[in-house]
Design an enzyme around this catalytic site. Structure first.
Site, PDB file in Angstrom:
ATOM      1  N   GLY A 208       0.820  -1.216   0.000  1.00  0.00           N
ATOM      2  CA  GLY A 208       0.000   0.000   0.000  1.00  0.00           C
ATOM      3  C   GLY A 208       0.848   1.257   0.000  1.00  0.00           C
ATOM      4  O   GLY A 208       2.032   1.222  -0.343  1.00  0.00           O
TER       5      GLY A 208
ATOM      6  N   HIS B 228       2.443   4.678  -4.956  1.00  0.00           N
ATOM      7  CA  HIS B 228       2.970   5.850  -5.661  1.00  0.00           C
ATOM      8  C   HIS B 228       3.108   5.478  -7.134  1.00  0.00           C
ATOM      9  O   HIS B 228       2.752   4.346  -7.534  1.00  0.00           O
ATOM     10  CB  HIS B 228       4.304   6.288  -5.056  1.00  0.00           C
ATOM     11  N   ALA B 229       3.653   6.421  -7.901  1.00  0.00           N
ATOM     12  CA  ALA B 229       3.718   6.203  -9.355  1.00  0.00           C
ATOM     13  C   ALA B 229       4.552   4.967  -9.727  1.00  0.00           C
ATOM     14  O   ALA B 229       4.354   4.391 -10.801  1.00  0.00           O
ATOM     15  CB  ALA B 229       4.270   7.452 -10.034  1.00  0.00           C
TER      16      ALA B 229
ATOM     17  N   HIS C 178       4.463   2.016  -8.139  1.00  0.00           N
ATOM     18  CA  HIS C 178       3.515   0.885  -8.131  1.00  0.00           C
ATOM     19  C   HIS C 178       2.584   0.953  -9.342  1.00  0.00           C
ATOM     20  O   HIS C 178       2.307  -0.044  -9.991  1.00  0.00           O
ATOM     21  CB  HIS C 178       2.641   0.935  -6.867  1.00  0.00           C
TER      22      HIS C 178
ATOM     23  N   GLN D 249       7.907  -9.227   7.870  1.00  0.00           N
ATOM     24  CA  GLN D 249       9.133  -8.752   7.201  1.00  0.00           C
ATOM     25  C   GLN D 249       9.721  -7.510   7.856  1.00  0.00           C
ATOM     26  O   GLN D 249      10.698  -6.963   7.355  1.00  0.00           O
ATOM     27  CB  GLN D 249       8.887  -8.528   5.714  1.00  0.00           C
TER      28      GLN D 249
ATOM     29  N   GLY E  16       9.564  -3.921  -8.734  1.00  0.00           N
ATOM     30  CA  GLY E  16      10.335  -2.737  -9.082  1.00  0.00           C
ATOM     31  C   GLY E  16      11.818  -2.920  -8.752  1.00  0.00           C
ATOM     32  O   GLY E  16      12.171  -3.442  -7.686  1.00  0.00           O
TER      33      GLY E  16
ATOM     34  N   SER F  75       9.192   5.927  -3.233  1.00  0.00           N
ATOM     35  CA  SER F  75       9.101   4.935  -2.168  1.00  0.00           C
ATOM     36  C   SER F  75       7.978   5.345  -1.229  1.00  0.00           C
ATOM     37  O   SER F  75       7.782   6.543  -0.989  1.00  0.00           O
ATOM     38  CB  SER F  75      10.427   4.901  -1.392  1.00  0.00           C
TER      39      SER F  75
ATOM     40  N   ARG G 114       7.999   5.065   1.825  1.00  0.00           N
ATOM     41  CA  ARG G 114       8.613   5.692   3.008  1.00  0.00           C
ATOM     42  C   ARG G 114       8.874   7.192   2.813  1.00  0.00           C
ATOM     43  O   ARG G 114       9.051   7.911   3.796  1.00  0.00           O
ATOM     44  CB  ARG G 114       9.914   4.986   3.381  1.00  0.00           C
TER      45      ARG G 114
HETATM   46  O1  PAF Z   1       8.095  -4.593  -1.746  1.00  0.00           O
HETATM   47  C1  PAF Z   1       7.097  -4.717  -1.020  1.00  0.00           C
HETATM   48  O2  PAF Z   1       6.221  -3.867  -0.975  1.00  0.00           O
HETATM   49  C2  PAF Z   1       6.973  -5.958  -0.163  1.00  0.00           C
HETATM   50  O3  PAF Z   1       8.198  -6.393   0.284  1.00  0.00           O
HETATM   51  C3  PAF Z   1       6.190  -7.112  -0.835  1.00  0.00           C
HETATM   52  C4  PAF Z   1       6.923  -7.648  -2.051  1.00  0.00           C
HETATM   53  C5  PAF Z   1       4.809  -6.628  -1.242  1.00  0.00           C
HETATM   54  C6  PAF Z   1       6.025  -8.265   0.149  1.00  0.00           C
HETATM   55  O4  PAF Z   1       5.349  -7.867   1.300  1.00  0.00           O
END
Ligand code: PAF
Length: 284
Positions: free
Chosen positions: A31, A34-35, A37, A61, A149, A187, A189
């Site tokens: 989620g 941004h551009a 994705h 993760q 990406g 990103s 972030r």
């Molecule tokens: O790159 C991400 O956003 C995450 O690591 C992913 C691949 C969706 C796995 O949770």
């Protein structure tokens, strides 16, 4: 766009499409889209067939719980963006849906060397978490194509390895990093950066470009050291500046002048950790 929260419903819907030989492209995300994705959605749409996106902030993760708690969440905007991009299906599972047996005793994947360097070294357990969720998602979606990406260079290699070791019948398609006009890699972030931190952030890309400009056959330690000092002088706390073989991610100290190289950086601006990379022989 159709939204599914239950993997069973998603599975039944996709089974019907597969029966009709409709290829499925998949863009997994956490989620805060941004551009970058959205460009992956575009790549999938170019192939035709059906495009599935998932939004799931995967707890397994995050090696730093603060990072997990502060991960940006912009669902309404994400849904609007996906609809505008022509995404067909959004999968939005809960933690319980993804991990019905809980978060303990999850499988371990043998990622070998890849897990010992760079992100693997600085974020212990991170790639296990990525593999745990991506393997589940791939089983649920069973896509022909998986779009990732290049911004997450090492993650692309890890997921390609996962696909290989698990014998998953999916082709991994790695798409170029999308950048802001000043070069900052897009990103999720970046949303956490204050205006002054946002200005500072561009030095990561500038440093990568410096490394590309300085590259010549011979020893690389000096230019890596200069890059670290450059970032530190701009107020970053540097996890790593590395130059590695682009195909294996093995760190390179002495360059033969022909092996394809990638430069990779991870550095904090205050609380926000950013990563980026650049293929050193690319001209753009
Ligand atoms: O790159 C991400 O956003 C995450 O690591 C992913 C691949 C969706 C796995 O949770």
């Amino acid at each position: 766009m159709i939204l599914f929260k239950k993997s069973r419903d998603l599975h039944d819907f996709l089974k019907e499409k597969r029966r009709r030989d409709i290829p499925v492209g998949f863009v997994p995300t956490m989620g805060a889209l941004h551009a970058g994705h959205i460009s992956l959605i575009g790549e999938s749409r170019k192939k035709g067939g059906l495009t599935v996106c998932s939004i799931f902030v995967n707890p397994t993760q995050f090696n730093d719980s603060k990072d997990f708690d502060q991960y940006p969440y912009t669902l309404e905007k994400d849904i609007d963006g996906l609809e505008a991009a022509g995404c067909d299906v959004l999968f939005l599972p809960s933690v319980k849906e993804m991990y019905p047996e809980g978060l303990k005793n999850l499988p371990h994947f043998d990622l070998g060397f890849l897990e010992t360097v760079l992100e693997g070294k600085f974020r212990p357990g991170h790639f296990q978490g990525v593999c745990q969720v991506v393997e589940r998602l791939l089983k649920m979606v069973q896509p022909q194509f998986l779009y990732l990406g290049q911004k997450d260079f090492q993650q692309c290699m890890v997921i390609s390895k996962l696909v290989e070791i698990m014998g998953i019948d999916t082709r991994v398609v790695i798409c170029p990093t999308q950048r802001e006009s000043d070069g900052l890699a897009m990103s999720s972030r970046n949303l956490r950066l204050s205006p002054s931190e946002r200005e500072q952030a561009v030095y990561i890309h500038k440093t990568l470009r410096f490394l590309r400009q300085e590259l010549k056959p011979g020893y690389l330690d000096d230019m890596k050291e200069r890059a670290i000092q450059y970032l530190a002088a701009e107020g970053f706390r540097v996890d790593y500046v590395e130059i590695a073989e682009a195909e294996t991610l093995k760190p390179v100290t002495h360059w033969d002048g022909s092996t394809p190289l990638v430069a990779l950086i991870a550095a904090f601006i205050n609380e926000v950790r950013l990563i980026d990379n650049l293929l050193l022989q690319d001209s753009h």
